[in-house]
Design a protein around this motif. Structure first.
Motif, mmCIF file in Angstrom:
data_model
loop_
_atom_site.group_PDB
_atom_site.id
_atom_site.type_symbol
_atom_site.label_atom_id
_atom_site.label_comp_id
_atom_site.label_asym_id
_atom_site.label_seq_id
_atom_site.Cartn_x
_atom_site.Cartn_y
_atom_site.Cartn_z
ATOM 1 N N ASP A 22 0.751 -1.168 -0.055
ATOM 2 C CA ASP A 22 0.004 -0.034 -0.112
ATOM 3 C C ASP A 22 0.833 1.409 -0.080
ATOM 4 O OD1 ASP A 22 -2.686 0.986 0.142
ATOM 5 O OD2 ASP A 22 -1.997 2.145 2.018
ATOM 6 N N ILE A 23 1.876 1.243 0.576
ATOM 7 C CA ILE A 23 2.705 2.582 0.838
ATOM 8 C C ILE A 23 3.444 2.506 -0.487
ATOM 9 C CG2 ILE A 23 5.208 3.110 1.609
ATOM 10 C CD1 ILE A 23 4.411 1.928 4.490
ATOM 11 N N ILE A 24 3.732 1.488 -1.322
ATOM 12 C CA ILE A 24 4.600 1.624 -2.696
ATOM 13 C C ILE A 24 3.492 2.064 -3.615
ATOM 14 C CG2 ILE A 24 5.589 0.243 -4.312
ATOM 15 C CD1 ILE A 24 6.840 -1.355 -2.177
ATOM 16 N N PHE A 25 2.190 1.548 -3.556
ATOM 17 C CA PHE A 25 1.231 2.129 -4.514
ATOM 18 C C PHE A 25 0.883 3.621 -4.118
ATOM 19 C CE2 PHE A 25 -0.242 -2.384 -4.799
ATOM 20 C CZ PHE A 25 0.049 -2.694 -5.956
ATOM 21 N N ASN A 26 0.923 4.171 -2.821
ATOM 22 C CA ASN A 26 0.703 5.459 -2.834
ATOM 23 C C ASN A 26 1.909 6.295 -3.362
ATOM 24 O OD1 ASN A 26 -1.712 5.495 -1.455
ATOM 25 N ND2 ASN A 26 -0.912 5.396 0.509
ATOM 26 N N CYS A 27 3.012 5.715 -3.132
ATOM 27 C CA CYS A 27 4.249 6.355 -3.720
ATOM 28 C C CYS A 27 4.205 6.378 -5.286
ATOM 29 C CB CYS A 27 5.430 6.026 -3.192
ATOM 30 S SG CYS A 27 5.806 6.276 -1.469
ATOM 31 N N VAL A 28 3.791 5.062 -5.843
ATOM 32 C CA VAL A 28 3.891 5.012 -7.348
ATOM 33 C C VAL A 28 2.733 5.686 -8.092
ATOM 34 C CG1 VAL A 28 3.907 3.289 -9.309
ATOM 35 C CG2 VAL A 28 5.315 3.238 -7.220
ATOM 36 N N SER A 29 1.343 5.977 -7.348
ATOM 37 C CA SER A 29 0.308 6.578 -8.045
ATOM 38 C C SER A 29 0.575 7.915 -8.534
ATOM 39 C CB SER A 29 -0.838 6.438 -7.099
ATOM 40 O OG SER A 29 -0.632 7.406 -5.957
ATOM 41 N N LEU A 30 1.715 8.465 -8.074
ATOM 42 C CA LEU A 30 1.899 9.881 -8.766
ATOM 43 C C LEU A 30 2.440 10.060 -10.118
ATOM 44 C CD1 LEU A 30 3.093 11.314 -5.242
ATOM 45 C CD2 LEU A 30 1.141 11.572 -6.132
ATOM 46 N N PRO A 32 2.135 7.491 -12.927
ATOM 47 C CA PRO A 32 1.543 7.185 -14.122
ATOM 48 C C PRO A 32 0.952 8.328 -14.978
ATOM 49 C CG PRO A 32 0.712 5.713 -12.478
ATOM 50 C CD PRO A 32 1.580 6.708 -11.764
ATOM 51 N N ARG A 33 1.123 8.241 -16.458
ATOM 52 C CA ARG A 33 0.548 9.345 -17.186
ATOM 53 C C ARG A 33 -0.845 8.839 -17.733
ATOM 54 N NH1 ARG A 33 2.043 13.318 -14.329
ATOM 55 N NH2 ARG A 33 4.224 13.544 -14.431
ATOM 56 N N SER A 34 -0.813 7.418 -18.134
ATOM 57 C CA SER A 34 -1.995 7.119 -18.732
ATOM 58 C C SER A 34 -2.982 6.729 -17.928
ATOM 59 C CB SER A 34 -1.608 5.723 -19.664
ATOM 60 O OG SER A 34 -1.348 4.541 -18.839
ATOM 61 N N ARG A 35 -4.241 6.776 -18.500
ATOM 62 C CA ARG A 35 -5.297 6.447 -17.756
ATOM 63 C C ARG A 35 -5.202 4.838 -17.297
ATOM 64 N NH1 ARG A 35 -9.797 9.132 -21.786
ATOM 65 N NH2 ARG A 35 -8.895 7.546 -22.790
ATOM 66 N N ASP A 36 -5.045 4.008 -18.147
ATOM 67 C CA ASP A 36 -5.086 2.583 -18.096
ATOM 68 C C ASP A 36 -4.172 2.249 -16.808
ATOM 69 O OD1 ASP A 36 -7.056 2.792 -19.944
ATOM 70 O OD2 ASP A 36 -5.643 2.002 -21.609
ATOM 71 N N GLY A 37 -2.632 2.879 -17.060
ATOM 72 C CA GLY A 37 -1.758 2.625 -15.905
ATOM 73 C C GLY A 37 -2.426 3.006 -14.558
ATOM 74 N N LEU A 38 -3.213 4.025 -14.338
ATOM 75 C CA LEU A 38 -3.590 4.603 -13.107
ATOM 76 C C LEU A 38 -4.542 3.624 -12.788
ATOM 77 C CD1 LEU A 38 -3.037 6.737 -11.451
ATOM 78 C CD2 LEU A 38 -4.798 8.168 -12.367
ATOM 79 N N LEU A 39 -5.352 3.144 -13.520
ATOM 80 C CA LEU A 39 -6.607 2.201 -13.304
ATOM 81 C C LEU A 39 -5.925 0.876 -12.732
ATOM 82 C CD1 LEU A 39 -9.703 1.549 -12.970
ATOM 83 C CD2 LEU A 39 -9.192 0.854 -15.464
ATOM 84 N N ILE A 40 -4.997 0.382 -13.373
ATOM 85 C CA ILE A 40 -4.594 -0.774 -12.866
ATOM 86 C C ILE A 40 -3.873 -0.506 -11.651
ATOM 87 C CG2 ILE A 40 -2.995 -2.577 -13.399
ATOM 88 C CD1 ILE A 40 -3.467 -2.084 -16.338
ATOM 89 N N LEU A 41 -3.230 0.196 -11.388
ATOM 90 C CA LEU A 41 -2.605 0.703 -10.294
ATOM 91 C C LEU A 41 -3.612 0.875 -8.994
ATOM 92 C CD1 LEU A 41 0.361 1.073 -9.170
ATOM 93 C CD2 LEU A 41 -0.215 3.618 -9.286
#
Length: 159
Positions: A22-30, A32-41
């Motif tokens: 969860d910590i990693i996802f919170n950091c990495v969520s900033l 992704p530039r694509s909508r699909d990448g953000l959705l998967i994340l």
């Protein structure tokens, strides 16, 4: 059923891994530039949140207190975790929904004040969730939750 050391170690390992993810996802969520990448994340982050809460509930359900029907004692001991988990999950889902809706409407737009507010609330709640979750995961390893009848009687008398 007594929670054995190897079994508890395995549960604790997975619970801490879920927090780390969860910590990693919170950091990495900033990033992704694509909508699909953000959705998967976001799907994976929400999945790990559900798994972490399920893991904690399974650990609590395996205690003698729960099996003996003394859920009130467990509720009293772990109320702060339940409140923090609920608030964190709701804020995370609200942030993910708002972020994705904005990305789908205007992919190149800057953040709105509502999205900044949701982001701030979610990021402020996350350390509380991590702290209380880790504390509860370590507290539930106390052997008294699995066998000490005298301790349980004292807890019931202090209501």
């Amino acid at each position: 059923m007594k929670l054995s050391t190897p079994r508890y170690s395995c549960c604790l390992f997975f619970q801490l891994m879920f927090i780390l993810c969860d910590i990693i996802f919170n950091c990495v969520s900033l990033f992704p530039r694509s909508r699909d990448g953000l959705l998967i994340l976001f799907i994976f982050q929400d999945l790990f949140l559900v798994l972490s809460i399920t893991s904690m509930l399974m650990t609590l359900f395996s205690t003698y207190l729960f099996q003996a029907g003394l859920v009130e004692v467990l509720t009293r001991k772990f109320r702060s975790l339940a409140l923090a988990s609920g608030a964190y999950v709701l804020s995370t889902l609200a942030l993910h929904t708002g972020w994705l809706l904005q990305r789908w409407r205007e992919p190149s737009a800057v953040s709105t004040p509502m999205l900044i507010f949701l982001f701030t609330v979610q990021r402020c709640l996350s350390p509380w969730y991590y702290f209380l979750y880790k504390r509860a995961a370590l507290r539930v390893s106390d052997p008294r939750f699995y066998e000490d009848v005298d301790w349980i009687n004292r807890q019931m008398q202090t209501r």
